[in-house]
Design a protein around this motif. Sequence first.
Motif, mmCIF file in Angstrom:
data_model
loop_
_atom_site.group_PDB
_atom_site.id
_atom_site.type_symbol
_atom_site.label_atom_id
_atom_site.label_comp_id
_atom_site.label_asym_id
_atom_site.label_seq_id
_atom_site.Cartn_x
_atom_site.Cartn_y
_atom_site.Cartn_z
ATOM 1 N N ARG A 21 0.711 -1.323 0.119
ATOM 2 C CA ARG A 21 0.105 0.062 -0.007
ATOM 3 C C ARG A 21 1.310 1.636 0.572
ATOM 4 N N ARG A 22 2.010 1.208 1.048
ATOM 5 C CA ARG A 22 2.972 2.296 0.636
ATOM 6 C C ARG A 22 3.424 2.546 -0.628
ATOM 7 N N GLU A 23 3.580 1.720 -1.623
ATOM 8 C CA GLU A 23 4.193 1.761 -2.828
ATOM 9 C C GLU A 23 2.847 1.741 -3.949
ATOM 10 N N GLY A 24 2.042 2.360 -3.642
ATOM 11 C CA GLY A 24 0.866 2.549 -4.476
ATOM 12 C C GLY A 24 -0.518 1.549 -4.869
ATOM 13 N N LEU A 25 -0.251 0.996 -3.687
ATOM 14 C CA LEU A 25 -0.887 -0.604 -5.239
ATOM 15 C C LEU A 25 -2.379 -0.484 -4.083
ATOM 16 N N ASP A 26 -3.306 -0.810 -4.918
ATOM 17 C CA ASP A 26 -4.753 -0.703 -4.229
ATOM 18 C C ASP A 26 -5.238 -2.318 -4.905
ATOM 19 N N PHE A 27 -5.632 -3.043 -4.044
ATOM 20 C CA PHE A 27 -5.952 -4.461 -4.345
ATOM 21 C C PHE A 27 -7.098 -4.413 -3.150
ATOM 22 N N TYR A 28 -8.916 -5.600 -3.278
ATOM 23 C CA TYR A 28 -9.524 -5.859 -2.571
ATOM 24 C C TYR A 28 -8.752 -6.558 -1.140
ATOM 25 N N PRO A 29 -9.648 -7.158 -0.307
ATOM 26 C CA PRO A 29 -8.956 -7.625 0.340
ATOM 27 C C PRO A 29 -8.650 -8.928 0.771
ATOM 28 N N THR A 30 -7.242 -9.879 0.603
ATOM 29 C CA THR A 30 -7.010 -10.716 0.056
ATOM 30 C C THR A 30 -6.780 -11.857 0.849
ATOM 31 N N ILE A 31 -7.125 -13.219 1.703
ATOM 32 C CA ILE A 31 -7.721 -14.608 1.873
ATOM 33 C C ILE A 31 -6.457 -15.276 1.237
ATOM 34 N N PHE A 32 -5.824 -15.748 2.057
ATOM 35 C CA PHE A 32 -4.665 -16.574 2.018
ATOM 36 C C PHE A 32 -4.559 -18.100 3.120
ATOM 37 N N LYS A 363 17.165 9.611 -8.292
ATOM 38 C CA LYS A 363 18.507 9.139 -7.030
ATOM 39 C C LYS A 363 17.719 9.005 -6.027
ATOM 40 N N GLY A 364 18.381 7.243 -5.247
ATOM 41 C CA GLY A 364 18.072 7.209 -4.677
ATOM 42 C C GLY A 364 16.668 5.887 -4.724
ATOM 43 N N ARG A 365 16.609 5.599 -3.812
ATOM 44 C CA ARG A 365 15.283 4.480 -3.611
ATOM 45 C C ARG A 365 13.673 5.976 -4.676
ATOM 46 N N ILE A 366 12.913 5.376 -4.784
ATOM 47 C CA ILE A 366 11.601 5.659 -5.554
ATOM 48 C C ILE A 366 10.483 4.524 -4.521
ATOM 49 N N VAL A 367 8.984 5.779 -3.951
ATOM 50 C CA VAL A 367 8.554 5.221 -3.594
ATOM 51 C C VAL A 367 7.566 5.466 -4.022
ATOM 52 N N GLY A 368 6.369 4.602 -4.283
ATOM 53 C CA GLY A 368 5.032 4.990 -4.592
ATOM 54 C C GLY A 368 5.063 5.760 -6.020
ATOM 55 N N SER A 371 8.225 9.529 -9.309
ATOM 56 C CA SER A 371 8.994 9.425 -10.345
ATOM 57 C C SER A 371 8.188 9.663 -11.565
ATOM 58 N N PRO A 372 8.246 10.355 -12.740
ATOM 59 C CA PRO A 372 7.778 10.081 -13.821
ATOM 60 C C PRO A 372 7.502 8.304 -14.546
ATOM 61 N N GLY A 373 8.719 7.803 -13.874
ATOM 62 C CA GLY A 373 8.696 6.632 -14.794
ATOM 63 C C GLY A 373 7.166 5.647 -13.376
ATOM 64 N N ARG A 374 7.588 6.023 -12.861
ATOM 65 C CA ARG A 374 6.385 4.843 -12.394
ATOM 66 C C ARG A 374 5.134 5.120 -12.416
ATOM 67 N N GLU A 375 4.697 6.705 -12.363
ATOM 68 C CA GLU A 375 3.512 7.493 -13.074
ATOM 69 C C GLU A 375 3.109 6.771 -14.212
ATOM 70 N N LYS A 376 3.771 6.632 -14.916
ATOM 71 C CA LYS A 376 3.957 6.268 -16.100
ATOM 72 C C LYS A 376 3.255 4.294 -16.030
ATOM 73 N N ILE A 377 4.510 3.908 -15.680
ATOM 74 C CA ILE A 377 3.629 2.151 -14.879
ATOM 75 C C ILE A 377 2.462 2.322 -14.592
ATOM 76 N N TYR A 378 2.227 3.178 -13.566
ATOM 77 C CA TYR A 378 0.822 2.640 -13.475
ATOM 78 C C TYR A 378 -0.326 2.961 -14.024
ATOM 79 N N GLN A 379 -0.117 4.084 -15.343
ATOM 80 C CA GLN A 379 -1.366 4.569 -16.180
ATOM 81 C C GLN A 379 -1.251 3.377 -16.918
ATOM 82 N N VAL A 380 -0.546 2.466 -17.525
ATOM 83 C CA VAL A 380 -0.075 1.316 -18.536
ATOM 84 C C VAL A 380 -1.008 0.521 -17.927
#
Length: 522
Positions: A21-32, A363-368, A371-380
């Motif tokens: 979730r911190r990285e921006g993923l949005d998912f239904y409740p998951t039962i393992f 530079k450094g670690r990208i979260v969520g 960055s433009p690249g992260r935003e683009k792959i979420y759009q994809v």
Amino acid sequence: MNQPLPKAIAEQAEIIAEHARREGLDFYPTIFEMLSSEQMSQVAAYGGFPKRYPHWRFGMEYEKLRKQHVYGLGRIYEMVINNDPCYAYLLNDNMFVDHKTVIAHVYGHCDFFKNNTWFSRTNRRMIDEMANHGTRVQRYVDRYGQERVEEAVDTFLSFENLIDPHSMFMRREAQVQSSAQIEQADKDRRENGDVGRYPAKPYMDRYINPPEKLREDREALQKEATDAHVRYPERPQRDVMLFLLHNAPLEDWEADILSIIRQEAYYYAPQGQTKIMNEGWASYWHSTIMTNYVLEASELIDYCEHHSGTLATSPGRLNPYKLGIELLRDIEHRWNTGRHGPEYDACDDMATRREWGKDKAPKGRIVGRGSPGREKIYQVRALYNDVTFLDEFLTPEFVEEQKLYHYRQDPATGKMVVVNRDFDQIKRQMLFMLTNHAQPYIYVMDGNYKNRGELYLAHSHTGMDIEIKFGVETLKQIFKVWKRPVHLHARIDDDPILFTFDGEQSTQQHIDEEVPKPANEF
């Protein structure tokens, strides 16, 4: 019986979910749920669901998967169901690091199921619906007998791919008019002179609009309307299963089973349309979450071994996990460094292209979406399927880097050698393989062919001929449903051929001008 989820794994699932979730993923409740290898094979044979309708093919699939596991030929690490809530199955004899990797991978899948457009029309209560389907079919087995119901299921499964996956997002059929609307339209046509009447004063009307000519025009108009109504559907219809469901002489229980199989085919269709993207997205996030957050130093070697095995590829073999994750990373890198757009595309100097935008890279670690690249792959992730994904983002540089060439085995050495490096041909072949899952496009052209209630189908040729033996056998199965002769218009070696099955024998003939419509209209 399913094993309870061990406390350590349940805790890791919560920790990984927070990181996701911190990285921006949005998912239904998951039962393992934890399964043994035998239980996992059972669920996998049912397409990921704990209960399906009774049919021999599920037992055959289970036996194949069980033997693959026993003899070390294949291993199912996890399964996840597109549902709300999502259900995911873990294999009980996996290593602890494998469980963490699989859990992160599952959250990637669940995010994709929830947010990708091509899954937006799927049933989010399918686990209950599948159980309902099983109960209904079992009821028919009890009432009509195993053999009769199984024969019907076999018949319907033989053409379960003849659906129209895009119909879920658009209206294919014209709106049906009521009889009152049709009568009013006819009246308006007559009043507006659509049968050839010209404006004239009363005393000149019979000379300017001769009654005989009006009668001939009216009869021609009526004949045209009659001919148009005899032929149905009015336009080619790709969803063959829906046409048969609405028009074939089926008993109620047969129509119900056909609707069940069609509904399940539509549920699974988006998974086939997005295999590369879905697996690539899940692999991207299990790699990101494991390496950035939850991987212990003592687990590094095992993780690397299993991760590299998942992404392993070889000449002539397309691994959807590998292709998906690498293309997503390439998109992220290109958008982070500005390697897109007209200016970059117009640059012909390879040295300049290689250095393009390196100073812009974050530079450094990208979260969520930081960055433009992260935003683009979420759009994809949200908008594309495999065909549009590769069509828009596959580049010559990526093909060269990943060595996505055409290979063949050299008969002299037995080694795989490159036979084609042409980007356009490679891309065209990949898109062809993915379009409609390399299945033929079949359309219903006429359900009243030659005005005798015969069914006329046509193959839309996209560069490859149909397999004649499969086409003929499918006609035999469709005949069992239609109960009248069935025809298939196809092109074989650039020659238009009409295949026919009349219930007794299969025939084929060359299509010429003497063959009745719609033979020369497709």
